[in-house]
Write an enzyme that holds these catalytic residues in place. Structure first.
Site, PDB file in Angstrom:
ATOM      1  CE  LYS A   1       8.349   6.084   5.818  1.00 15.64           C
ATOM      2  NZ  LYS A   1       7.875   4.727   6.128  1.00 15.64           N
TER       3      LYS A   1
ATOM      4  CD  GLN B   1       4.090   0.217  -0.132  1.00 15.02           C
ATOM      5  OE1 GLN B   1       4.144  -0.870   0.413  1.00 15.02           O
ATOM      6  NE2 GLN B   1       4.141   1.359   0.528  1.00 15.02           N
TER       7      GLN B   1
ATOM      8  NE  ARG C   1       7.982   4.073   1.635  1.00 16.64           N
ATOM      9  CZ  ARG C   1       8.925   3.360   2.233  1.00 16.64           C
ATOM     10  NH1 ARG C   1      10.160   3.371   1.767  1.00 16.64           N
ATOM     11  NH2 ARG C   1       8.642   2.620   3.288  1.00 16.64           N
TER      12      ARG C   1
ATOM     13  CE  LYS D   1       6.320  -5.606   3.263  1.00 20.32           C
ATOM     14  NZ  LYS D   1       6.315  -4.172   3.480  1.00 20.32           N
TER      15      LYS D   1
ATOM     16  CB  SER E   1       4.204   5.460  -0.093  1.00 15.90           C
ATOM     17  OG  SER E   1       4.655   4.201   0.337  1.00 15.90           O
TER      18      SER E   1
ATOM     19  CD  GLU F   1       2.619  -5.758   1.053  1.00 18.03           C
ATOM     20  OE1 GLU F   1       3.263  -5.222   1.953  1.00 18.03           O
ATOM     21  OE2 GLU F   1       1.985  -5.119   0.200  1.00 18.03           O
TER      22      GLU F   1
ATOM     23  CG  HIS G   1       6.507  -4.964  -1.741  1.00 13.82           C
ATOM     24  ND1 HIS G   1       7.003  -3.979  -0.913  1.00 13.82           N
ATOM     25  CD2 HIS G   1       5.168  -4.966  -1.536  1.00 13.82           C
ATOM     26  CE1 HIS G   1       6.002  -3.439  -0.235  1.00 13.82           C
ATOM     27  NE2 HIS G   1       4.882  -4.011  -0.606  1.00 13.82           N
TER      28      HIS G   1
ATOM     29  CG  HIS H   1       0.679  -2.339  -3.759  1.00 10.69           C
ATOM     30  ND1 HIS H   1       1.824  -2.967  -4.166  1.00 10.69           N
ATOM     31  CD2 HIS H   1       0.784  -2.220  -2.403  1.00 10.69           C
ATOM     32  CE1 HIS H   1       2.588  -3.225  -3.116  1.00 10.69           C
ATOM     33  NE2 HIS H   1       1.984  -2.785  -2.032  1.00 10.69           N
TER      34      HIS H   1
END
Length: 423
Positions: free
Chosen positions: A301, A110, A295, A135, A108, A137, A112, A276
């Site tokens: 979802k 999304q 998301r 979060k 998806s 990454e 954070h 991203h």
């Protein structure tokens, strides 16, 4: 008996539907080569290998002399293994989750939240935001890797508004013209116009965007069939995503977000509020320990449109700026450091040439997790008592201030990745 502070791990595999199938998956290949008894199902997806202490994938300790069964339990009983600074800063928790991802169909779109927003979202909506942590990454390509990251330069978005009429119809003329005029403005004016356009898209009624998307897909399909060049409309990517997520608003997001292509060893860092999506390929991923994801599309979802449109970083930048460059270690010519602008994690790439037969994984003041991608060796450590056989897919936990000697047996050297926390 001396205390065991270096030991092998058996790590959890997540079989999400978007993963590569059977032995097409790097995750499955690593599993098969590390464990001769592993049965790889040729029809099942092997999406993620989790190396860490996350409650949904706590690594199992492969040493029956250690009473604790999992890494999370062992660290809870031996928090000194984290290193003094890490233990203090992260309240006795391993601050990162280390992964391998094998992506077959897009994840998806999304973003954070940062720590402040994560705290608020977790307090208000714990069912959607399960913890109060940020979060960040980082993805490091193992094979050619395709993703989307951050907003494109405004000139590129404006070009799509002028060449993709269905996209312009969805955004509306007023917002599109505001963005077109903003090109000459100061950066704040650009970000404000970009926010208006993206929010218009995300808040459009389902029937409206599905109708426009169907018209766009039909037109691009006809152009492809006629042998026309559709690159001006990102036709190939549009059809790829629409085949995976028909009727999804995320198919239009390709006109806002940079397409980033990473070659093996190249990486991208995804900070807070950066939109991203991973599209295809295999990568190493390291992240702060959190499950907080907002998301935006390409997903069945929950989509939290209001939070998403509020939180995003609307700073346009070229795709080349999203490629995160490692630095060569000054202490060891075999080591490259991927050291992002957050304290939670750093990843080392260790490339040992075939000419070296004895190599020392050096001691650092942080617990670390070591993954073998290529090559074989026998590992010895004063904190391990017995020898450890390391081969492709082997995972080793190394406590802070412990070193491991590798006696290489492979003819073509070794490639390893080591996740740690360098405060």
């Amino acid at each position: 008996m001396a205390e065991l502070r270096v030991f092998p791990l058996s790590c959890v595999v997540q079989k999400y539907a978007w993963g590569k199938i059977g032995l097409d998956s790097e995750v499955a290949k690593l599993l098969a080569s590390s464990d001769p008894l592993a049965q790889i199902d040729p029809d099942k997806p092997y999406a993620e290998l989790w190396m860490g202490t996350h409650p949904r994938g706590d690594a199992v300790i492969l040493d029956n002399r250690i009473p604790q069964k999992t890494l999370g339990q062992w660290i809870a009983d031996n928090p000194g293994c984290l290193g003094s600074k890490v233990k203090e800063t992260f309240q006795g928790q391993l601050p990162f989750l280390f992964k391998v991802l094998s992506v077959n169909t897009s994840l998806s779109i999304q973003a954070h939240p940062n720590k402040e927003l994560a705290g608020k979202l977790h307090a208000q909506f714990p069912e959607h935001y399960p913890d109060a942590n940020h979060k960040p990454e980082m993805a490091i390509a193992l094979t050619p890797f395709q993703g989307m990251c951050g907003f494109r330069p405004v000139e590129e978005i404006v070009a799509f508004l002028q060449t993709v009429p269905e996209f312009r119809a969805l955004i509306g003329n007023v917002a599109a013209e505001q963005l077109e005029r903003s090109v000459c403005n100061d950066p704040r004016g650009v970000s404000a116009a970009l926010r208006v356009c993206f929010t218009r898209m995300m808040k459009s009624e389902k029937k409206v965007f599905v109708d426009q998307l169907n018209m766009l897909v039909k037109r691009i399909s006809q152009e492809v069939a006629a042998g026309k060049d559709t690159s001006g409309s990102s036709g190939k990517l549009l059809l790829q995503l629409h085949s995976q997520f028909p009727g999804d608003i995320g198919c239009f997001a390709i006109y806002f977000l940079n397409l980033v292509m990473l070659q093996p060893g190249e990486s991208m860092f995804l900070g807070a509020n950066e939109p991203h999506a991973y599209l295809y390929g295999d990568c190493i991923e390291c992240m702060a320990c959190s499950d907080n994801t907002v998301r935006a599309g390409l997903t069945p979802k929950f989509i939290d449109v209001l939070t998403l449109c509020e939180m995003l970083n609307y700073t346009p930048a070229p795709s080349s700026s999203k490629v995160f460059a490692p630095t060569q270690s000054r202490l060891d010519p075999c080591v490259c450091l991927y050291d992002p602008p957050v304290p939670d994690f750093t990843v080392m790439k260790i490339e040992i040439p075939s000419s070296i037969k004895l190599y020392l994984i050096s001691a650092i003041d942080s617990a670390s997790i070591l993954l073998v991608i290529q090559g074989t060796a026998v590992g010895t450590s004063t904190a391990a008592i017995s020898e450890m056989t390391l081969r492709r897919g082997s995972v080793l936990f190394i406590s802070a201030n412990e070193s491991v000697s590798l006696h290489l047996s492979s003819l073509d050297g070794m490639l390893l990745f080591r996740a740690c926390c360098l405060l």
